[in-house]
Design a protein around this motif. Structure first.
Motif, mmCIF file in Angstrom:
data_model
loop_
_atom_site.group_PDB
_atom_site.id
_atom_site.type_symbol
_atom_site.label_atom_id
_atom_site.label_comp_id
_atom_site.label_asym_id
_atom_site.label_seq_id
_atom_site.Cartn_x
_atom_site.Cartn_y
_atom_site.Cartn_z
ATOM 1 N N GLY A 64 8.715 8.145 -15.462
ATOM 2 C CA GLY A 64 9.939 7.368 -15.718
ATOM 3 C C GLY A 64 10.818 7.287 -14.488
ATOM 4 N N VAL A 65 10.959 8.387 -13.769
ATOM 5 C CA VAL A 65 11.739 8.381 -12.526
ATOM 6 C C VAL A 65 11.060 7.496 -11.491
ATOM 7 N N ALA A 66 9.736 7.537 -11.419
ATOM 8 C CA ALA A 66 9.002 6.690 -10.472
ATOM 9 C C ALA A 66 9.247 5.212 -10.754
ATOM 10 N N LEU A 67 9.259 4.856 -12.030
ATOM 11 C CA LEU A 67 9.548 3.453 -12.387
ATOM 12 C C LEU A 67 10.948 3.049 -11.936
ATOM 13 N N ARG A 68 11.911 3.947 -12.140
ATOM 14 C CA ARG A 68 13.287 3.655 -11.712
ATOM 15 C C ARG A 68 13.385 3.544 -10.197
ATOM 16 N N LEU A 69 12.706 4.438 -9.490
ATOM 17 C CA LEU A 69 12.726 4.380 -8.025
ATOM 18 C C LEU A 69 12.113 3.078 -7.531
ATOM 19 N N ARG A 70 11.003 2.693 -8.138
ATOM 20 C CA ARG A 70 10.320 1.452 -7.736
ATOM 21 C C ARG A 70 11.197 0.241 -8.016
ATOM 22 N N ALA A 71 11.827 0.215 -9.177
ATOM 23 C CA ALA A 71 12.697 -0.908 -9.530
ATOM 24 C C ALA A 71 13.908 -0.989 -8.608
ATOM 25 N N GLY A 72 14.408 0.148 -8.161
ATOM 26 C CA GLY A 72 15.593 0.168 -7.312
ATOM 27 C C GLY A 72 15.307 0.026 -5.837
ATOM 28 N N LEU A 73 14.052 -0.088 -5.485
ATOM 29 C CA LEU A 73 13.684 -0.136 -4.078
ATOM 30 C C LEU A 73 14.180 -1.412 -3.405
ATOM 31 N N GLY A 74 14.118 -2.530 -4.097
ATOM 32 C CA GLY A 74 14.533 -3.791 -3.492
ATOM 33 C C GLY A 74 13.518 -4.287 -2.479
ATOM 34 N N ALA A 84 3.676 3.050 -2.123
ATOM 35 C CA ALA A 84 3.879 4.503 -2.183
ATOM 36 C C ALA A 84 4.483 4.908 -3.525
ATOM 37 N N LEU A 85 5.456 4.146 -3.994
ATOM 38 C CA LEU A 85 6.087 4.479 -5.276
ATOM 39 C C LEU A 85 5.182 4.146 -6.455
ATOM 40 N N ASN A 86 4.333 3.136 -6.307
ATOM 41 C CA ASN A 86 3.324 2.881 -7.342
ATOM 42 C C ASN A 86 2.322 4.037 -7.407
ATOM 43 N N LEU A 87 1.981 4.603 -6.260
ATOM 44 C CA LEU A 87 1.091 5.771 -6.243
ATOM 45 C C LEU A 87 1.771 6.994 -6.843
ATOM 46 N N LEU A 88 3.082 7.106 -6.652
ATOM 47 C CA LEU A 88 3.835 8.168 -7.325
ATOM 48 C C LEU A 88 3.709 8.007 -8.837
ATOM 49 N N LEU A 89 3.836 6.782 -9.315
ATOM 50 C CA LEU A 89 3.686 6.521 -10.750
ATOM 51 C C LEU A 89 2.275 6.883 -11.224
ATOM 52 N N LEU A 90 1.259 6.463 -10.479
ATOM 53 C CA LEU A 90 -0.127 6.796 -10.836
ATOM 54 C C LEU A 90 -0.336 8.310 -10.850
#
Length: 190
Positions: A64-74, A84-90
């Protein structure tokens, strides 16, 4: 989501994993160098609770945090940071999958245990690749990401470096440090 809120969620998730590992190891009398997932092996008492507290719940929180980080990346940091953040989610989902695919105490090297080992390996590989790409694309986490990637890669390529039972504990500690660094150091969601 603010940095402090992300950090509290990730700290809580990792604290839950640590508490489950310590409490269930003491309850079941698992040897110190045994696989971390052994208290959650099929057929052991309260294995489902261990798997929920050690792997599934914390993995989903970090996802859930990874999704938020990815969405907030811009758009600023670029495509590599997004990967990198998609790999964090995986990696977080593979971490959770370790609890959904528990070890089989009768066959630690075969059967259902192979599915657990696969989830563990996906978690390791996604984590190492994500840390490498985060280190290359996100200056705010460059040093911790590249350093932790090097440690995890060393453990994957040379399992004997850390000794029996220590390697997976080192990787888990690196996972905790990396996810905490990302939760704290990445900018607030736009």
């Amino acid at each position: 989501m603010t940095r402090a809120r992300r950090l509290r969620r990730v700290l809580g998730a990792h604290g839950c994993t640590l508490l489950a590992l310590v409490v269930f190891a003491a309850m079941t009398g698992v040897p110190a160098r045994a696989p971390l997932a052994l208290p959650g092996a099929g057929g052991l008492p309260l294995a489902w609770l261990f798997n929920l507290l050690a792997w599934i719940g914390p993995g989903l929180v970090v996802a859930g945090v990874a999704l938020r980080l990815r969405a907030g990346l811009g758009a600023g940091p670029g495509r590599i940071a997004g990967i990198a953040l998609n790999l964090l989610l995986l990696a977080a989902l593979a971490f959770a999958a370790q609890g959904l695919l528990p070890l089989d105490v009768q066959e630690l090297d075969a059967g259902a245990s192979r599915w657990h080992a696969l989830a563990w390996m996906v978690w390791n590989l996604a984590f190492a690749a994500g840390a490498l790409l985060a280190g290359l694309a996100l200056p705010s986490v460059r040093v911790p990401s590249l350093g932790l990637c090097a440690v995890v890669t060393l453990g994957l390529l040379s399992p004997g470096v850390f000794g029996g039972g220590i390697g997976e504990r080192v990787v888990l500690a690196c996972w905790w440090l990396w996810t905490l660094a990302l939760a704290w150091r990445l900018p607030r969601q736009r």
